[in-house]
Each structure stands twice: as structure tokens, then as C-alpha cells.
Design a protein around this motif. Structure first.
Motif, mmCIF file in Angstrom:
data_model
loop_
_atom_site.group_PDB
_atom_site.id
_atom_site.type_symbol
_atom_site.label_atom_id
_atom_site.label_comp_id
_atom_site.label_asym_id
_atom_site.label_seq_id
_atom_site.Cartn_x
_atom_site.Cartn_y
_atom_site.Cartn_z
ATOM 1 N N GLU A 144 70.551 47.178 40.742
ATOM 2 C CA GLU A 144 69.726 45.980 40.635
ATOM 3 C C GLU A 144 70.262 44.923 41.584
ATOM 4 O OE1 GLU A 144 71.012 47.325 37.672
ATOM 5 O OE2 GLU A 144 69.177 48.460 37.325
ATOM 6 N N ALA A 145 69.348 44.200 42.236
ATOM 7 C CA ALA A 145 69.741 43.167 43.188
ATOM 8 C C ALA A 145 68.791 41.988 43.083
ATOM 9 C CB ALA A 145 69.730 43.719 44.606
ATOM 10 N N LYS A 146 69.240 40.861 43.623
ATOM 11 C CA LYS A 146 68.442 39.642 43.635
ATOM 12 C C LYS A 146 68.353 39.151 45.070
ATOM 13 C CE LYS A 146 68.429 34.932 41.867
ATOM 14 N NZ LYS A 146 69.209 33.922 41.172
ATOM 15 N N VAL A 147 67.146 38.784 45.513
ATOM 16 C CA VAL A 147 66.942 38.288 46.875
ATOM 17 C C VAL A 147 67.456 36.852 46.947
ATOM 18 C CG1 VAL A 147 65.252 37.736 48.651
ATOM 19 C CG2 VAL A 147 64.949 39.772 47.243
ATOM 20 N N LEU A 148 68.412 36.613 47.848
ATOM 21 C CA LEU A 148 68.955 35.269 48.007
ATOM 22 C C LEU A 148 68.187 34.483 49.060
ATOM 23 C CD1 LEU A 148 72.794 35.974 47.847
ATOM 24 C CD2 LEU A 148 71.289 35.184 46.028
ATOM 25 N N GLN A 149 67.979 35.089 50.248
ATOM 26 C CA GLN A 149 67.242 34.392 51.299
ATOM 27 C C GLN A 149 66.779 35.363 52.375
ATOM 28 O OE1 GLN A 149 69.558 31.640 53.605
ATOM 29 N NE2 GLN A 149 71.407 32.881 53.467
ATOM 30 N N HIS A 150 65.753 34.942 53.120
ATOM 31 C CA HIS A 150 65.281 35.660 54.298
ATOM 32 C C HIS A 150 65.747 34.866 55.513
ATOM 33 C CE1 HIS A 150 62.790 38.331 51.933
ATOM 34 N NE2 HIS A 150 62.251 37.297 51.320
ATOM 35 N N LEU A 151 66.259 35.563 56.515
ATOM 36 C CA LEU A 151 66.785 34.886 57.689
ATOM 37 C C LEU A 151 66.702 35.793 58.907
ATOM 38 C CD1 LEU A 151 70.383 35.553 57.962
ATOM 39 C CD2 LEU A 151 69.643 35.306 55.618
ATOM 40 N N LYS A 152 67.118 35.262 60.050
ATOM 41 C CA LYS A 152 67.169 36.044 61.279
ATOM 42 C C LYS A 152 68.621 36.225 61.683
ATOM 43 C CE LYS A 152 62.867 35.449 63.679
ATOM 44 N NZ LYS A 152 62.300 35.085 64.970
ATOM 45 N N GLY A 153 68.933 37.398 62.243
ATOM 46 C CA GLY A 153 70.286 37.705 62.678
ATOM 47 C C GLY A 153 70.602 37.064 64.022
ATOM 48 N N ASP A 154 71.776 37.373 64.538
ATOM 49 C CA ASP A 154 72.187 36.862 65.845
ATOM 50 C C ASP A 154 71.328 37.459 66.957
ATOM 51 O OD1 ASP A 154 74.206 35.425 64.630
ATOM 52 O OD2 ASP A 154 75.702 37.003 64.926
ATOM 53 N N LYS A 155 71.246 36.746 68.072
ATOM 54 C CA LYS A 155 70.455 37.201 69.195
ATOM 55 C C LYS A 155 71.136 38.397 69.866
ATOM 56 C CE LYS A 155 68.284 34.240 71.703
ATOM 57 N NZ LYS A 155 67.926 33.190 72.680
ATOM 58 N N VAL A 156 70.350 39.429 70.164
ATOM 59 C CA VAL A 156 70.844 40.629 70.837
ATOM 60 C C VAL A 156 70.186 40.673 72.211
ATOM 61 C CG1 VAL A 156 70.953 43.138 70.787
ATOM 62 C CG2 VAL A 156 71.096 41.850 68.655
ATOM 63 N N ILE A 157 71.000 40.728 73.267
ATOM 64 C CA ILE A 157 70.495 40.775 74.630
ATOM 65 C C ILE A 157 70.432 42.228 75.089
ATOM 66 C CG2 ILE A 157 70.882 40.055 77.024
ATOM 67 C CD1 ILE A 157 70.239 37.753 75.124
ATOM 68 N N VAL A 158 69.266 42.627 75.617
ATOM 69 C CA VAL A 158 69.075 43.968 76.167
ATOM 70 C C VAL A 158 68.875 43.804 77.663
ATOM 71 C CG1 VAL A 158 67.682 46.054 76.101
ATOM 72 C CG2 VAL A 158 67.999 44.705 74.018
ATOM 73 N N PHE A 159 69.835 44.303 78.465
ATOM 74 C CA PHE A 159 69.771 44.160 79.915
ATOM 75 C C PHE A 159 69.777 45.529 80.552
ATOM 76 C CE2 PHE A 159 71.681 43.433 84.129
ATOM 77 C CZ PHE A 159 70.797 42.493 84.616
ATOM 78 N N LYS A 160 68.743 45.812 81.355
ATOM 79 C CA LYS A 160 68.638 47.098 82.039
ATOM 80 C C LYS A 160 68.711 46.860 83.533
ATOM 81 C CE LYS A 160 65.661 49.040 78.495
ATOM 82 N NZ LYS A 160 64.366 49.674 78.210
ATOM 83 N N LYS A 161 69.429 47.753 84.219
ATOM 84 C CA LYS A 161 69.585 47.611 85.666
ATOM 85 C C LYS A 161 69.751 48.984 86.290
ATOM 86 C CE LYS A 161 72.531 45.696 89.210
ATOM 87 N NZ LYS A 161 73.699 44.908 89.549
ATOM 88 N N LYS A 162 69.109 49.182 87.429
ATOM 89 C CA LYS A 162 69.324 50.391 88.224
ATOM 90 C C LYS A 162 69.890 49.932 89.564
ATOM 91 C CE LYS A 162 65.833 53.100 85.937
ATOM 92 N NZ LYS A 162 64.693 53.984 86.025
#
Length: 120
Positions: free
Chosen positions: A60-78
Motif C-alpha cells: 500500500e502506498a500514498k501519492v505525495l506529489q507529482h513533479l518533473k525530474g532533472d533535465k536530461v540532455i541528449v546530444f548526438k554527433k557524427k
């Protein structure tokens, strides 16, 4: 006492009064949730394994809050091609607090109000 439970497609090792960040769940803040897919249960050294889940066990669990995580940078290069793409996102998360772990065959405790009514 701890349990390994599957929540939103991921497995978490949880114990009572622990706070966990999981992928965004349905429900409002303050709602109570029950997770029935308990994969492992440890009750003071007595380990119960599920195949794949333990019948009758729940968390059993209780919802405390909804939030957003840290920013994740996706960088692609050839290299040597002049191709560079920078992208990113912030994952939507839900913080839950584990209120209890129920083992299979364990009786739920009656509320104090129910106990006083039956005693009269």
C-alpha cells in the motif's frame, strides 16, 4: 520487512515509511494506491519468492506529489560529417510513500472504531 514490487514497469525494493520516485502514476495527491505485483517478500529473514508474483501479497502506498525530474540532455554527433543534434527532456515522476506491506494470509488489522463497536 521489505518487498520487491513492480510499479509502472520497474522493480523497486521498498520498506514501510520509505519514499520512492516512480514514473507518473494515475491518481491525485493524497490518494491511496495498492500494488499487487509483489515479486519477493522478506519478513525478518523469512524470504518468500513469487513465480512470478506472490499471491495475496500487496504493498500500500500514498501519492505525495507529482513533479518533473532533472533535465536530461541528449546530444548526438557524427564526426567529420557536420551532423550534430541536441535534444533533451524532463521525466514526469510521482513521489509515493509506502504505508504498509501485507503478506499473504495475514489478516488486516481492524480499526479502533470497529473494535469498540464489536466489544459493546
Amino acid at each position: 520487512m521489505y518487498a520487491i514490487v513492480e510499479i509502472a514497469g520497474q522493480q523497486f525494493k521498498v520498506s514501510k515509511d520509505q519514499k520512492v520516485y516512480v514514473h507518473r502514476l494515475e491518481g491525485k495527491e493524497g490518494d491511496a494506491l495498492t500494488f499487487a505485483k509483489v515479486l519477493l517478500l522478506d519478513d525478518n529473514g523469512s524470504i518468500t519468492l513469487g513465480a512470478p508474483a506472490i499471491e495475496g501479497a500487496s504493498v500500500e502506498a500514498k501519492v505525495l506529489q507529482h513533479l518533473k525530474g532533472d533535465k536530461v540532455i541528449v546530444f548526438k554527433k557524427k564526426r567529420r560529417k557536420g551532423y550534430k543534434v541536441k535534444n533533451g527532456h524532463r521525466q514526469s515522476l510521482t513521489q509515493i510513500s509506502i504505508t504498509g506491506i501485507t503478506a499473504p494470509g495475514a489478516k488486516k488489522k481492524a480499526s479502533k472504531k470497529a473494535e469498540t463497536e464489536t466489544a459493546e
